[in-house]
Design a protein around this motif. Structure first.
Motif, PDB file in Angstrom:
ATOM      1  N   ARG A 290     -17.031 -31.196 -16.442  1.00  0.00           N
ATOM      2  CA  ARG A 290     -15.923 -30.963 -17.376  1.00  0.00           C
ATOM      3  C   ARG A 290     -15.544 -29.491 -17.461  1.00  0.00           C
ATOM      4  NH1 ARG A 290     -18.665 -34.899 -21.838  1.00  0.00           N
ATOM      5  NH2 ARG A 290     -18.224 -36.862 -20.750  1.00  0.00           N
ATOM      6  N   ASN A 291     -16.299 -28.643 -16.795  1.00  0.00           N
ATOM      7  CA  ASN A 291     -15.991 -27.208 -16.815  1.00  0.00           C
ATOM      8  C   ASN A 291     -15.124 -26.829 -15.631  1.00  0.00           C
ATOM      9  OD1 ASN A 291     -17.482 -25.046 -18.711  1.00  0.00           O
ATOM     10  ND2 ASN A 291     -18.679 -26.945 -18.629  1.00  0.00           N
ATOM     11  N   PRO A 292     -14.011 -26.101 -15.890  1.00  0.00           N
ATOM     12  CA  PRO A 292     -13.262 -25.570 -14.753  1.00  0.00           C
ATOM     13  C   PRO A 292     -14.139 -24.575 -13.993  1.00  0.00           C
ATOM     14  CG  PRO A 292     -12.146 -25.083 -16.852  1.00  0.00           C
ATOM     15  CD  PRO A 292     -13.467 -25.697 -17.194  1.00  0.00           C
TER      16      PRO A 292
ATOM     17  N   PHE B   2     -31.229 -39.995 -17.403  1.00  0.00           N
ATOM     18  CA  PHE B   2     -30.239 -39.806 -18.467  1.00  0.00           C
ATOM     19  C   PHE B   2     -30.021 -38.320 -18.747  1.00  0.00           C
ATOM     20  CE2 PHE B   2     -31.436 -44.247 -19.849  1.00  0.00           C
ATOM     21  CZ  PHE B   2     -30.230 -44.791 -19.465  1.00  0.00           C
ATOM     22  N   ARG B   3     -31.088 -37.561 -18.663  1.00  0.00           N
ATOM     23  CA  ARG B   3     -30.981 -36.117 -18.857  1.00  0.00           C
ATOM     24  C   ARG B   3     -30.101 -35.514 -17.752  1.00  0.00           C
ATOM     25  NH1 ARG B   3     -36.661 -32.989 -19.371  1.00  0.00           N
ATOM     26  NH2 ARG B   3     -36.594 -33.520 -21.568  1.00  0.00           N
TER      27      ARG B   3
ATOM     28  N   ALA C 135     -27.559 -43.115 -24.391  1.00  0.00           N
ATOM     29  CA  ALA C 135     -28.926 -43.616 -24.482  1.00  0.00           C
ATOM     30  C   ALA C 135     -29.888 -42.656 -23.805  1.00  0.00           C
ATOM     31  CB  ALA C 135     -29.009 -44.982 -23.815  1.00  0.00           C
ATOM     32  N   PRO C 136     -30.967 -42.280 -24.483  1.00  0.00           N
ATOM     33  CA  PRO C 136     -31.866 -41.291 -23.907  1.00  0.00           C
ATOM     34  C   PRO C 136     -32.967 -41.901 -23.048  1.00  0.00           C
ATOM     35  CG  PRO C 136     -32.517 -41.716 -26.150  1.00  0.00           C
ATOM     36  CD  PRO C 136     -31.335 -42.617 -25.875  1.00  0.00           C
TER      37      PRO C 136
ATOM     38  N   ASN D 286     -22.389 -34.409 -16.432  1.00  0.00           N
ATOM     39  CA  ASN D 286     -21.161 -34.500 -17.228  1.00  0.00           C
ATOM     40  C   ASN D 286     -20.720 -33.135 -17.733  1.00  0.00           C
ATOM     41  OD1 ASN D 286     -20.374 -37.202 -17.130  1.00  0.00           O
ATOM     42  ND2 ASN D 286     -21.925 -37.804 -18.640  1.00  0.00           N
ATOM     43  N   ARG D 287     -21.685 -32.348 -18.190  1.00  0.00           N
ATOM     44  CA  ARG D 287     -21.355 -31.026 -18.723  1.00  0.00           C
ATOM     45  C   ARG D 287     -20.727 -30.160 -17.629  1.00  0.00           C
ATOM     46  NH1 ARG D 287     -25.617 -30.830 -21.768  1.00  0.00           N
ATOM     47  NH2 ARG D 287     -26.986 -29.636 -20.445  1.00  0.00           N
TER      48      ARG D 287
ATOM     49  N   ALA E 219     -26.050 -23.022 -15.392  1.00  0.00           N
ATOM     50  CA  ALA E 219     -26.111 -24.467 -15.671  1.00  0.00           C
ATOM     51  C   ALA E 219     -26.221 -25.260 -14.367  1.00  0.00           C
ATOM     52  CB  ALA E 219     -24.873 -24.904 -16.466  1.00  0.00           C
TER      53      ALA E 219
ATOM     54  N   LEU F 232     -16.905 -26.433 -23.196  1.00  0.00           N
ATOM     55  CA  LEU F 232     -16.023 -27.073 -22.216  1.00  0.00           C
ATOM     56  C   LEU F 232     -16.681 -28.326 -21.653  1.00  0.00           C
ATOM     57  CD1 LEU F 232     -14.612 -23.925 -20.381  1.00  0.00           C
ATOM     58  CD2 LEU F 232     -13.387 -25.445 -21.944  1.00  0.00           C
ATOM     59  N   GLY F 233     -18.013 -28.327 -21.640  1.00  0.00           N
ATOM     60  CA  GLY F 233     -18.757 -29.469 -21.116  1.00  0.00           C
ATOM     61  C   GLY F 233     -18.614 -30.734 -21.947  1.00  0.00           C
TER      62      GLY F 233
ATOM     63  N   SER G 282     -14.253 -40.462 -19.159  1.00  0.00           N
ATOM     64  CA  SER G 282     -14.923 -41.536 -19.882  1.00  0.00           C
ATOM     65  C   SER G 282     -13.869 -42.422 -20.546  1.00  0.00           C
ATOM     66  CB  SER G 282     -15.897 -40.969 -20.915  1.00  0.00           C
ATOM     67  OG  SER G 282     -15.200 -40.202 -21.856  1.00  0.00           O
ATOM     68  N   THR G 283     -14.154 -43.663 -20.660  1.00  0.00           N
ATOM     69  CA  THR G 283     -13.302 -44.716 -21.228  1.00  0.00           C
ATOM     70  C   THR G 283     -12.094 -45.075 -20.341  1.00  0.00           C
ATOM     71  OG1 THR G 283     -11.728 -43.435 -22.582  1.00  0.00           O
ATOM     72  CG2 THR G 283     -13.878 -43.939 -23.575  1.00  0.00           C
TER      73      THR G 283
ATOM     74  N   THR H 271     -19.876 -22.926 -21.602  1.00  0.00           N
ATOM     75  CA  THR H 271     -20.151 -24.059 -20.711  1.00  0.00           C
ATOM     76  C   THR H 271     -20.437 -25.329 -21.513  1.00  0.00           C
ATOM     77  OG1 THR H 271     -21.056 -22.538 -19.087  1.00  0.00           O
ATOM     78  CG2 THR H 271     -21.622 -24.852 -18.824  1.00  0.00           C
TER      79      THR H 271
ATOM     80  N   GLY I 251     -15.708 -31.738 -22.648  1.00  0.00           N
ATOM     81  CA  GLY I 251     -14.434 -32.271 -22.171  1.00  0.00           C
ATOM     82  C   GLY I 251     -13.371 -32.331 -23.261  1.00  0.00           C
TER      83      GLY I 251
ATOM     84  N   ARG J 208     -27.846 -37.108 -16.080  1.00  0.00           N
ATOM     85  CA  ARG J 208     -26.478 -37.564 -16.358  1.00  0.00           C
ATOM     86  C   ARG J 208     -25.766 -36.609 -17.319  1.00  0.00           C
ATOM     87  NH1 ARG J 208     -26.702 -42.092 -20.654  1.00  0.00           N
ATOM     88  NH2 ARG J 208     -27.473 -40.248 -21.739  1.00  0.00           N
ATOM     89  N   ASP J 209     -26.425 -36.235 -18.403  1.00  0.00           N
ATOM     90  CA  ASP J 209     -25.787 -35.347 -19.373  1.00  0.00           C
ATOM     91  C   ASP J 209     -25.467 -33.992 -18.745  1.00  0.00           C
ATOM     92  OD1 ASP J 209     -26.007 -37.384 -21.180  1.00  0.00           O
ATOM     93  OD2 ASP J 209     -27.721 -36.556 -22.257  1.00  0.00           O
TER      94      ASP J 209
ATOM     95  N   TRP K  47     -11.749 -35.911 -13.458  1.00  0.00           N
ATOM     96  CA  TRP K  47     -11.958 -34.464 -13.380  1.00  0.00           C
ATOM     97  C   TRP K  47     -11.927 -34.090 -11.898  1.00  0.00           C
ATOM     98  CZ3 TRP K  47     -11.699 -32.343 -18.047  1.00  0.00           C
ATOM     99  CH2 TRP K  47     -12.128 -33.084 -19.158  1.00  0.00           C
TER     100      TRP K  47
ATOM    101  N   GLU L 215     -22.697 -18.115 -17.062  1.00  0.00           N
ATOM    102  CA  GLU L 215     -23.351 -19.205 -17.776  1.00  0.00           C
ATOM    103  C   GLU L 215     -23.234 -20.510 -16.971  1.00  0.00           C
ATOM    104  OE1 GLU L 215     -22.084 -18.911 -22.016  1.00  0.00           O
ATOM    105  OE2 GLU L 215     -21.772 -21.077 -21.749  1.00  0.00           O
ATOM    106  N   LEU L 216     -22.058 -20.692 -16.346  1.00  0.00           N
ATOM    107  CA  LEU L 216     -21.819 -21.917 -15.578  1.00  0.00           C
ATOM    108  C   LEU L 216     -22.726 -21.968 -14.346  1.00  0.00           C
ATOM    109  CD1 LEU L 216     -20.029 -24.428 -15.575  1.00  0.00           C
ATOM    110  CD2 LEU L 216     -18.297 -23.127 -14.314  1.00  0.00           C
TER     111      LEU L 216
END
Lengths: 354, 164
Positions: free
Chosen positions: A329-331, A318-319, B142-143, A325-326, A284, B25-26, A39-40, B22, B28, A321-322, A264, A280-281
């Protein structure tokens, strides 16, 4: 001369069903690359990929409108709707597979292949024999063993079929108008949605898909003055933007700011089987697939008489998307430092809407 | 002395924040947060914090109440480690490193990065507090219009048997 492969309304609907799957199949590919970008960073590249992915969503909706206009029922939950990556797309020369990849030169190469403008050398060459070992995203759904020279040619076949059938059958466009998705439900999403009621509007919808994507022979910019997807991705390869008047092989606009390391490093086309069992991963990743299946169920309802449900699709996205992203970012343990990613292994049942 | 490891930091953070590995680490932000902690407190303190956490785990041998007591005894009531551990919690939840109290820096030394600061531009939006209350960080993530009509999603493990 190759015979037409669309000779009835059923043939047409099977083609549109394949088109729906094709438009969707590109989206996980673009999203994986998009969300792999830190991000950014890499805002130029992220913007190009995001805009393209959003236009694929418009294309999906346009195909659904055409399908509804001719009395079909779009189904995004059928088994096999989501391909198993890596998957093949139609192309005239050596096969290439479409992988879920992090943003990388290899990923951009694949994007360019997906969107490459390919006019068959002559109309007879539009349809090609499939090699037996190939699994295709888009073969001909009605003539076995046949695939298309390019996605553009696939849509040409549909438009010619539409025109032929419409001439024979004045009741071809008899679908329930309340099933059309209009601008009050689909907005700010890659262009204007077109409601389909007749041959002219159906052709406009399919033409828009073709032009925004790889196009046929429309050049760098399409009729609306927009860059076709293929040329947008070429900019990432050249490291330079096109501007009006440029030739395809020589963009002369500003330089793009690309940093291939601000990414990533997601494992290519990951599978749930790559995740440590019981972790856990893994849970997910499985939860994302369940959510994605439920999201496809929601879209199916929106395309089957409940267009207002597209409003819920926004926050579903959007859900998702989150969740992506999670994961990214996890190895991913046991993958030499590569990272986890969404596997898009969705079963045909689609999951329950919560 | 080997450098404090990300694995040890995440293991400690899982117990301090009640979020899973998770999830942590998620964000980042595991590596930047560990770097911030080391810069603000020094490796000797960070190593001692991780060692105390591992000792608490070992002596409680899987008993949750025992572990809770051991954490309070070995870390939270410790003049040196307690404020640092509380800061680690605030760091994950708020995305901000809060400057340690003057009593702490008087006793254990002021490191160059000890002042209150945000860690990265992403740390505000990745703050666990938003996840904890089932909301999006205002102005970010944004949700989607109408999402507020839906009940927040709460993981089963936080419901403790309660029904949705």
């Amino acid at each position: 001369m190759t015979d037409p492969t669309i000779n009835s309304r059923d043939d047409l609907i099977r083609y549109l069903d394949a088109a729906l799957a094709l438009e969707h199949a590109t989206i996980p590919v673009y999203l994986t690359a998009y969300y792999s970008i830190h991000s950014t960073t890499n805002s130029d590249a992220a913007h190009i990929i995001r805009v393209t992915a959003v236009e694929e969503m418009l294309h999906l909706t346009l195909v659904a409108n055409v399908m509804n206009a001719v009395g079909g029922s779009p189904d995004l939950t059928r088994p096999g709707f989501v391909p198993s990556y890596p998957a093949y797309l139609p192309d005239g020369e050596d096969d290439f597979t479409v992988d879920l990849r992090p943003f990388s030169p290899e990923a951009v190469e694949t994007f360019c292949k997906i969107e490459r403008p390919r006019k068959a050398p002559d109309p007879q060459a539009r349809l090609m024999a499939v090699r037996p070992e190939e699994s295709l995203l888009v073969g001909s759904p009605t003539a076995s063993g046949i695939r298309f020279y390019s996605i553009g040619e696939f849509y040409e076949e549909i438009m010619e079929g539409l025109q032929r059938l419409a001439a024979e059958d004045p009741k071809l466009f008899s679908g329930d108008e309340s099933r059309q998705v209009g601008p009050e439900q689909f907005y700010s999403g890659g262009g204007m949605i077109i409601e389909v009621h007749d041959l002219a509007s159906a052709c406009r919808a399919l033409q828009l898909i073709s032009e925004q994507g790889e196009g046929l022979d429309t050049g760098v910019y399409d009729a609306e003055g927009e860059l076709a997807h293929y040329y947008r991705f070429r900019q990432l390869q050249f490291g330079r933007y096109y501007q009006k008047g440029d030739k395809a092989d020589a963009p002369s606009g500003p330089e793009l700011d690309i940093d291939w390391d601000e990414v990533w490093k997601v494992k290519v086309s990951p599978k749930l089987a790559d995740y440590p069992p019981g972790s856990e991963l893994a849970a997910a990743a499985a939860a994302f697939n369940t959510d994605y299946g439920a999201f496809l169920t929601l879209l199916t309802r929106a395309f089957n008489g409940e267009p207002d449900r597209l409003q819920d699709a926004v926050w579903w996205m959007f859900r998702l998307r989150d969740s992506v992203n999670r994961l990214i970012r996890n190895p991913l343990p046991g993958s030499d430092g590569l990272h986890a990613g969404p596997t898009f292994e969705v079963t045909g049942t689609g999951g329950a809407l919560s | 002395m080997t450098a404090p490891s990300l694995d040890d930091f995440v293991a400690l953070s899982v117990d301090l924040t009640a979020f899973g590995e998770t999830d942590l680490l998620g964000t980042g932000l595991g590596s930047p947060y560990l770097a911030k902690l080391r810069g603000a407190c020094g490796d000797a303190v960070v190593t001692a914090l991780f060692a105390a956490h591992q000792a608490a785990r070992a002596e409680s041998a899987g008993d949750p109440d025992g572990f809770d007591r051991a954490l309070r005894y070995r870390i939270f009531s410790d003049d040196c480690l307690g404020p640092v551990a509380r800061n680690v919690i605030k760091l994950w939840y708020a995305g901000t490193w809060y400057g340690l109290p003057p009593e702490w820096t008087d006793s254990y030394g002021a490191q160059s990065a000890a002042q209150t600061s945000t860690v990265t531009a992403a740390s505000y939006q990745e703050g666990l507090l938003w996840r904890a209350i089932g909301a999006n960080p205002p102005g970010a993530k944004a949700p989607g219009f109408g999402s507020w009509a839906e009940p927040p999603r709460i993981d089963d493990r936080y419901l403790k048997g309660a029904r949705r």
